[in-house]
Design a protein around this motif. Sequence first.
Motif, PDB file in Angstrom:
ATOM      1  N   UNK A 147      73.841  44.654  67.681  1.00 26.17           N
ATOM      2  CA  UNK A 147      74.619  43.514  67.731  1.00 26.17           C
ATOM      3  C   UNK A 147      75.784  43.539  66.029  1.00 26.17           C
ATOM      4  N   UNK A 148      75.852  44.634  65.773  1.00 26.78           N
ATOM      5  CA  UNK A 148      77.195  44.547  64.762  1.00 26.78           C
ATOM      6  C   UNK A 148      78.797  43.419  65.856  1.00 26.78           C
ATOM      7  N   UNK A 149      78.068  42.423  65.615  1.00 29.67           N
ATOM      8  CA  UNK A 149      79.416  41.798  65.923  1.00 29.67           C
ATOM      9  C   UNK A 149      80.621  40.584  64.427  1.00 29.67           C
ATOM     10  N   UNK A 150      81.917  40.258  64.913  1.00 30.56           N
ATOM     11  CA  UNK A 150      82.434  40.031  62.989  1.00 30.56           C
ATOM     12  C   UNK A 150      81.113  38.700  62.947  1.00 30.56           C
ATOM     13  N   UNK A 151      80.614  38.119  64.181  1.00 26.34           N
ATOM     14  CA  UNK A 151      80.657  36.944  63.287  1.00 26.34           C
ATOM     15  C   UNK A 151      78.780  37.073  62.901  1.00 26.34           C
ATOM     16  N   UNK A 152      78.068  37.729  63.097  1.00 27.62           N
ATOM     17  CA  UNK A 152      76.759  37.986  62.349  1.00 27.62           C
ATOM     18  C   UNK A 152      76.721  39.081  61.892  1.00 27.62           C
ATOM     19  N   UNK A 153      78.282  40.082  61.576  1.00 22.55           N
ATOM     20  CA  UNK A 153      78.641  40.544  60.064  1.00 22.55           C
ATOM     21  C   UNK A 153      78.185  39.667  59.020  1.00 22.55           C
ATOM     22  N   UNK A 154      79.706  38.627  59.314  1.00 22.84           N
ATOM     23  CA  UNK A 154      79.898  37.419  58.772  1.00 22.84           C
ATOM     24  C   UNK A 154      78.262  37.067  57.952  1.00 22.84           C
ATOM     25  N   UNK A 155      77.773  36.867  59.029  1.00 25.76           N
ATOM     26  CA  UNK A 155      76.322  35.618  58.482  1.00 25.76           C
ATOM     27  C   UNK A 155      75.187  36.426  57.643  1.00 25.76           C
ATOM     28  N   UNK A 156      75.570  37.717  58.142  1.00 23.61           N
ATOM     29  CA  UNK A 156      74.811  38.644  56.866  1.00 23.61           C
ATOM     30  C   UNK A 156      75.404  39.137  56.159  1.00 23.61           C
ATOM     31  N   UNK A 157      76.568  38.481  55.184  1.00 26.14           N
ATOM     32  CA  UNK A 157      77.181  38.686  54.067  1.00 26.14           C
ATOM     33  C   UNK A 157      76.252  37.363  53.908  1.00 26.14           C
ATOM     34  N   UNK A 158      75.914  36.782  53.480  1.00 25.66           N
ATOM     35  CA  UNK A 158      75.230  35.323  53.091  1.00 25.66           C
ATOM     36  C   UNK A 158      74.093  35.659  52.772  1.00 25.66           C
ATOM     37  N   UNK A 159      73.428  36.174  54.746  1.00 23.19           N
ATOM     38  CA  UNK A 159      71.780  36.356  54.463  1.00 23.19           C
ATOM     39  C   UNK A 159      71.357  37.625  53.604  1.00 23.19           C
TER      40      UNK A 159
END
Length: 270
Positions: free
Chosen positions: A194-206
């Motif tokens: 699930x390494x999409x641009x949006x989820x990667x961006x969210x992952x940096x915050x998490x």
Amino acid sequence: MAAPNEITCSQLNRLIGTPECLVIVDVSIDPDFEADPFLIPGAFRHPHTDLSGLGARLEGRPCVIVCQKGIKLSQGTAALLRADGIAAEYLEGGNYGWRSDASRPRIPAAAIPGAIEGRTLWVTRHRPKIDRIACPWLIRRFVDARAAFLFVSPGEVIGVAERFGAQPFDVEDVFWSHRGEACTFDTMLDEFGLRTEALDRLATVVRAADTNRNADVAEAAGLLAISVGLSRQYRDDLEQLEAGMILYDALFRWARDGQGEGHDWPGGRA
């Protein structure tokens, strides 16, 4: 001219990960699926020959039916469901159409734990803060909408997992956990493809909020503050999870298409 009960891959992709997403049902025959054992995020498999069983599983919820090419199996199944009063669409191009764009994620079926009574079962430590809310959100929105989560004492996570067949997560020395500097949310993104641009961006915050590196990402301190607040507001971990689902729904939309927006006062200031 598009059929009135057809949905395109682009349209479905915009819905996946949001509360408005339709139930996604993959009716591909076994030989086709075995040749390419991947699922559209959130999809589950069901044989097209068991229409009554599918109807019971849907419980009246709107759905999109997927087969390999978006022709006879998906269109026929969708039409039969509509005849029974269920709002059903079929995916234009089917799995072939979905995988034609490499930016659209596909979950390896082998990565999804076996279902128990029709749902995956997960267990972690009680009193969740960040990873233990973010991961359930990811699972329910992208992997298994019916997934159940157990919150128990830290020392009992492994025992409960063994006794009830649940997947332990976000505890030490288990598969679904931190790896190096990455958090459990990262692990799930990797394993589920699930390494999409949006989820990667969210992952940096998490990741920053979960590992006390709030200075690394501007939004991390805010996520930590809200997460601590939710944990103080709710005594029941499952009630906290439901509230957290709304939080991460909003964060996902920010990460997907809202991160460039700012705010000032008075309104309209350049």
